[in-house]
Design an enzyme around this catalytic site. Structure first.
Site, PDB file in Angstrom:
ATOM      1  N   LYS A   1       0.856  -1.194   0.000  1.00  0.00           N
ATOM      2  CA  LYS A   1       0.000   0.000   0.000  1.00  0.00           C
ATOM      3  C   LYS A   1       0.891   1.243   0.000  1.00  0.00           C
ATOM      4  CE  LYS A   1      -1.738   2.883   2.737  1.00  0.00           C
ATOM      5  NZ  LYS A   1      -1.664   4.093   1.890  1.00  0.00           N
TER       6      LYS A   1
ATOM      7  N   GLU B   1      10.044   0.768  10.198  1.00  0.00           N
ATOM      8  CA  GLU B   1      11.160   1.622   9.755  1.00  0.00           C
ATOM      9  C   GLU B   1      10.650   3.053   9.872  1.00  0.00           C
ATOM     10  OE1 GLU B   1      14.077   0.419   8.214  1.00  0.00           O
ATOM     11  OE2 GLU B   1      13.563  -1.512   7.328  1.00  0.00           O
TER      12      GLU B   1
ATOM     13  N   CYS C   1      14.833   9.715   5.518  1.00  0.00           N
ATOM     14  CA  CYS C   1      14.688   9.280   6.910  1.00  0.00           C
ATOM     15  C   CYS C   1      15.993   9.394   7.685  1.00  0.00           C
ATOM     16  CB  CYS C   1      14.154   7.853   6.975  1.00  0.00           C
ATOM     17  SG  CYS C   1      15.130   6.691   6.034  1.00  0.00           S
TER      18      CYS C   1
ATOM     19  N   GLU D   1      11.470  15.475  14.437  1.00  0.00           N
ATOM     20  CA  GLU D   1      11.800  15.235  13.033  1.00  0.00           C
ATOM     21  C   GLU D   1      11.082  16.270  12.168  1.00  0.00           C
ATOM     22  OE1 GLU D   1      10.153  11.797  10.926  1.00  0.00           O
ATOM     23  OE2 GLU D   1      12.111  11.459  10.040  1.00  0.00           O
TER      24      GLU D   1
HETATM   25  P1  NAD Z   1       3.125   8.308   7.271  1.00  0.00           P
HETATM   26  O1  NAD Z   1       3.338   7.519   8.504  1.00  0.00           O
HETATM   27  O2  NAD Z   1       2.220   9.466   7.307  1.00  0.00           O
HETATM   28  O3  NAD Z   1       2.579   7.382   6.095  1.00  0.00           O
HETATM   29  C1  NAD Z   1       3.250   6.185   5.744  1.00  0.00           C
HETATM   30  C2  NAD Z   1       2.250   5.217   5.172  1.00  0.00           C
HETATM   31  O4  NAD Z   1       1.369   4.816   6.225  1.00  0.00           O
HETATM   32  C3  NAD Z   1       1.367   5.765   4.061  1.00  0.00           C
HETATM   33  O5  NAD Z   1       1.184   4.788   3.064  1.00  0.00           O
HETATM   34  C4  NAD Z   1       0.061   6.047   4.783  1.00  0.00           C
HETATM   35  O6  NAD Z   1      -1.066   6.015   3.950  1.00  0.00           O
HETATM   36  C5  NAD Z   1       0.029   4.906   5.764  1.00  0.00           C
HETATM   37  N1  NAD Z   1      -0.846   5.099   6.924  1.00  0.00           N
HETATM   38  C6  NAD Z   1      -1.238   6.257   7.494  1.00  0.00           C
HETATM   39  N2  NAD Z   1      -2.042   6.014   8.536  1.00  0.00           N
HETATM   40  C7  NAD Z   1      -2.156   4.675   8.640  1.00  0.00           C
HETATM   41  C8  NAD Z   1      -2.828   3.802   9.536  1.00  0.00           C
HETATM   42  N3  NAD Z   1      -3.573   4.271  10.530  1.00  0.00           N
HETATM   43  N4  NAD Z   1      -2.699   2.479   9.365  1.00  0.00           N
HETATM   44  C9  NAD Z   1      -1.927   1.978   8.376  1.00  0.00           C
HETATM   45  N5  NAD Z   1      -1.283   2.751   7.486  1.00  0.00           N
HETATM   46  C10 NAD Z   1      -1.395   4.091   7.616  1.00  0.00           C
HETATM   47  O7  NAD Z   1       4.582   8.706   6.761  1.00  0.00           O
HETATM   48  P2  NAD Z   1       4.942   9.630   5.531  1.00  0.00           P
HETATM   49  O8  NAD Z   1       4.586  11.014   5.926  1.00  0.00           O
HETATM   50  O9  NAD Z   1       4.369   9.046   4.288  1.00  0.00           O
HETATM   51  O10 NAD Z   1       6.517   9.446   5.468  1.00  0.00           O
HETATM   52  C11 NAD Z   1       7.406  10.175   6.230  1.00  0.00           C
HETATM   53  C12 NAD Z   1       7.876   9.390   7.425  1.00  0.00           C
HETATM   54  O11 NAD Z   1       8.448   8.151   6.993  1.00  0.00           O
HETATM   55  C13 NAD Z   1       8.979  10.095   8.179  1.00  0.00           C
HETATM   56  O12 NAD Z   1       8.787   9.971   9.547  1.00  0.00           O
HETATM   57  C14 NAD Z   1      10.227   9.345   7.733  1.00  0.00           C
HETATM   58  O13 NAD Z   1      11.313   9.436   8.630  1.00  0.00           O
HETATM   59  C15 NAD Z   1       9.709   7.966   7.622  1.00  0.00           C
HETATM   60  N6  NAD Z   1      10.598   7.153   6.784  1.00  0.00           N
HETATM   61  C16 NAD Z   1      11.383   6.217   7.383  1.00  0.00           C
HETATM   62  C17 NAD Z   1      12.261   5.453   6.622  1.00  0.00           C
HETATM   63  C18 NAD Z   1      13.127   4.393   7.245  1.00  0.00           C
HETATM   64  O14 NAD Z   1      13.624   3.543   6.523  1.00  0.00           O
HETATM   65  N7  NAD Z   1      13.333   4.393   8.547  1.00  0.00           N
HETATM   66  C19 NAD Z   1      12.355   5.660   5.234  1.00  0.00           C
HETATM   67  C20 NAD Z   1      11.536   6.633   4.654  1.00  0.00           C
HETATM   68  C21 NAD Z   1      10.651   7.381   5.449  1.00  0.00           C
END
Ligand code: NAD
Length: 492
Positions: free
Chosen positions: A180, A254, A290, A400
């Site tokens: 997803k 992650e 990230c 962050e």
């Molecule tokens: P987010 O948590 O808002 O969204 C990530 C995903 O989760 C999306 O597909 C979103 O639709 C889904 N999601 C949202 N609410 C959900 C729920 N209740 N249940 C299940 N899925 C749900 O994150 P973002 O804003 O898309 O990405 C940025 C974040 O990702 C930052 O915190 C960044 O550090 C992190 N990130 C981490 C890594 C890593 O490898 N550690 C890599 C890239 C990004």
């Protein structure tokens, strides 16, 4: 959100078919360089989520029963498809989240191929167990088995990379998969699903786009889902932990970071500055990384030199250039979404209100930063911004920001540098710049981070684990984490 007409529409991949969301509901995907809709993606419902899970569940027994080399052949075909469609995939990712084309083409696509091929090479290892002689008449052994249906949830900053590390290793180990992508940047993943439609047997790989807040709970808590891997924010991780609390299942998280990039007085300053300005924090995707080195801890004796070096680098239009993201000369892209753009703007203001000093940058918006480009006026542009603070306790040093904003903090001793670096709830990554090998090893051991780089930054590779500690998560998207061990004893 209003839906535009005349834009290309993308579909989910469910059970080997390209399908619209129930009722044909779509949402606009925004090109962040222009602020305008450029494509439409499915707004899937809970019902669609269940259909995708059931398709993966149905496909699992036959996929598991294939030999590792048969599964590996499919993964190699996937790598081939990605290679032959690399230009198109790179352009879609660029338009979707603003990551500049020079990096998606030459950085991202080759890495995707590597990941899919690496997973193919590890397919046999995924199921290999151990032989454990227990007594002259009893033999123990272990089998490694896939979990079943894996749901992989990915963020907007690196859709194709996170798709690859979740799907490739999970599939190699014999799981079936539902990916997803973020509803904010799903086009490249949906298109890849389309390209891979005939590479895997139907239902083995599914891609479904919809708002996480609406379909996330269904995807993660469905009883047929055996493992969930999220790359995303801590808030989403908490929601998933709550949604699965009643029916616990293994999770990989992650998550975010507030990584320290530590420059000692004997650092190669020119190389450290180049890293800061190109691949550590002021990156081609504007620090939406990230592992971004968002806290730059600098020995007090070199802080003026580092500040001057960063300023000089960022002011040089040959080295740092905003512009159309599909133009290969553009080095720095916009922020991927409007809400993230506004969040970063407010963090810059907050840092200044908290007493941080502005060393460089701070401006935002197309009118300000690209006055000659009327087509990019409404894009989400933010200037690389360097702040300086005497303390690590400001909110801009602890939270962050996920953008092109770094805070420089001075230190006097190695002990102080370690204490400052570890003074955060996160533990994703850290950088150390020094010519002293002993100090480098001491720092690697002392830093609370899943990844530490010495005299470089953000170097990841398929043969190294990648994951975080503390609030940056647990588990890794790796072949090991996508199979589980079963023990057997035979009495003879
Ligand atoms: P987010 O948590 O808002 O969204 C990530 C995903 O989760 C999306 O597909 C979103 O639709 C889904 N999601 C949202 N609410 C959900 C729920 N209740 N249940 C299940 N899925 C749900 O994150 P973002 O804003 O898309 O990405 C940025 C974040 O990702 C930052 O915190 C960044 O550090 C992190 N990130 C981490 C890594 C890593 O490898 N550690 C890599 C890239 C990004």
């Amino acid at each position: 959100m209003a839906v535009s007409t005349d834009l290309k529409e993308y579909q989910n991949l469910i059970g080997g078919e390209l399908r619209a969301a129930t009722g044909g509901t779509l949402t606009d995907s925004i090109d962040p360089s222009t602020g305008k809709a450029w494509a439409r993606v499915p707004k899937s419902s809970k019902e669609d989520a269940v259909t995708a899970i059931e398709a993966a569940q149905k496909a699992f027994p036959a996929w598991k029963a294939l030999s590792a080399s048969e599964r590996a052949a499919c993964l190699r075909d996937a790598a081939e498809v990605i290679a032959s469609n690399g230009g198109e995939l790179a352009a879609l990712e660029t338009q979707d989240n603003g990551w500049v084309i020079r990096e998606t083409t030459y950085g991202l696509i080759p890495v995707l191929q590597q990941v899919w091929l690496d997973a193919a090479g590890k397919a046999t290892e995924a199921n290999r167990g151990q032989t454990v002689p227990m007594s002259p008449t009893s033999l123990g052994y272990t089998l490694r088995e896939p979990y079943g249906v894996v749901v992989g949830i990915t963020p907007w900053n690196a859709p194709l990379f996170t798709f690859a590390i979740k799907a490739a290793y999970a599939l190699a180990a014999g799981n079936t998969v539902v990916i997803k992508p973020s509803e904010q940047a799903a086009v490249s993943s949906l298109h890849l699903g389309h390209l891979l439609k005939d590479v895997f047997p139907e239902g083995v790989l599914n891609v479904i786009c919809g708002p996480g807040s609406e379909i996330g709970d269904t995807l993660v808590s469905h009883p047929a889902v055996d493992k969930v891997s999220l790359t995303g924010s801590g808030g989403t991780a908490s929601s998933i932990a709550r949604a699965t609390a009643g029916k616990p299942k293994p999770l990989i998280f992650e998550l975010g970071g507030k990584s320290a990039n530590v420059l000692f007085e004997d650092a190669n300053i020119e190389k450290a500055v180049e890293a800061i300005c190109t691949y550590s924090i002021f990156t081609g995707n504007s620090g939406q990384l990230c592992v971004g080195g968002s806290r730059i801890l600098v020995h007090r004796s070199i802080i003026d030199e580092v500040s001057a070096g960063v300023k000089q680098f960022l002011q040089n239009p040959q080295l740092k250039q905003f512009g159309p993201t599909l133009d290969p000369t553009t080095t720095t892209g916009p922020i991927a979404t409007k809400s993230q753009f506004e969040k970063i703007q407010s963090y810059i203001q907050l840092g200044l209100d908290e007493g941080a000093e502005l060393v460089y940058g701070g401006r935002s918006g197309g009118t300000e930063l690209l006055p000659d480009r009327s087509d990019l006026t409404d894009g989400y542009w933010i200037e690389p911004t360097l702040l300086k603070s005497e303390t690590n306790s400001l909110r801009v040093c602890q939270e962050e920001i996920f953008g092109p904003v770094a805070v420089m903090i001075p230190f006097d001793t190695e002990e102080e540098a370690i204490a400052l670096a570890n003074d955060t709830e996160f533990g994703l990554a850290a950088g150390v710049w020094t010519a002293d090998l002993s100090r480098a090893h001491r720092m690697v051991a002392a830093l609370d981070a899943g990844n530490v780089w010495v005299n470089t930054y953000a170097r990841v590779g398929v043969d190294l684990p990648f994951g975080g500690v503390k609030n940056s998560g647990f588990g890794t998207d790796s072949i090991e984490d996508y199979s589980r061990e079963k023990a057997c004893v035979i009495e003879m």
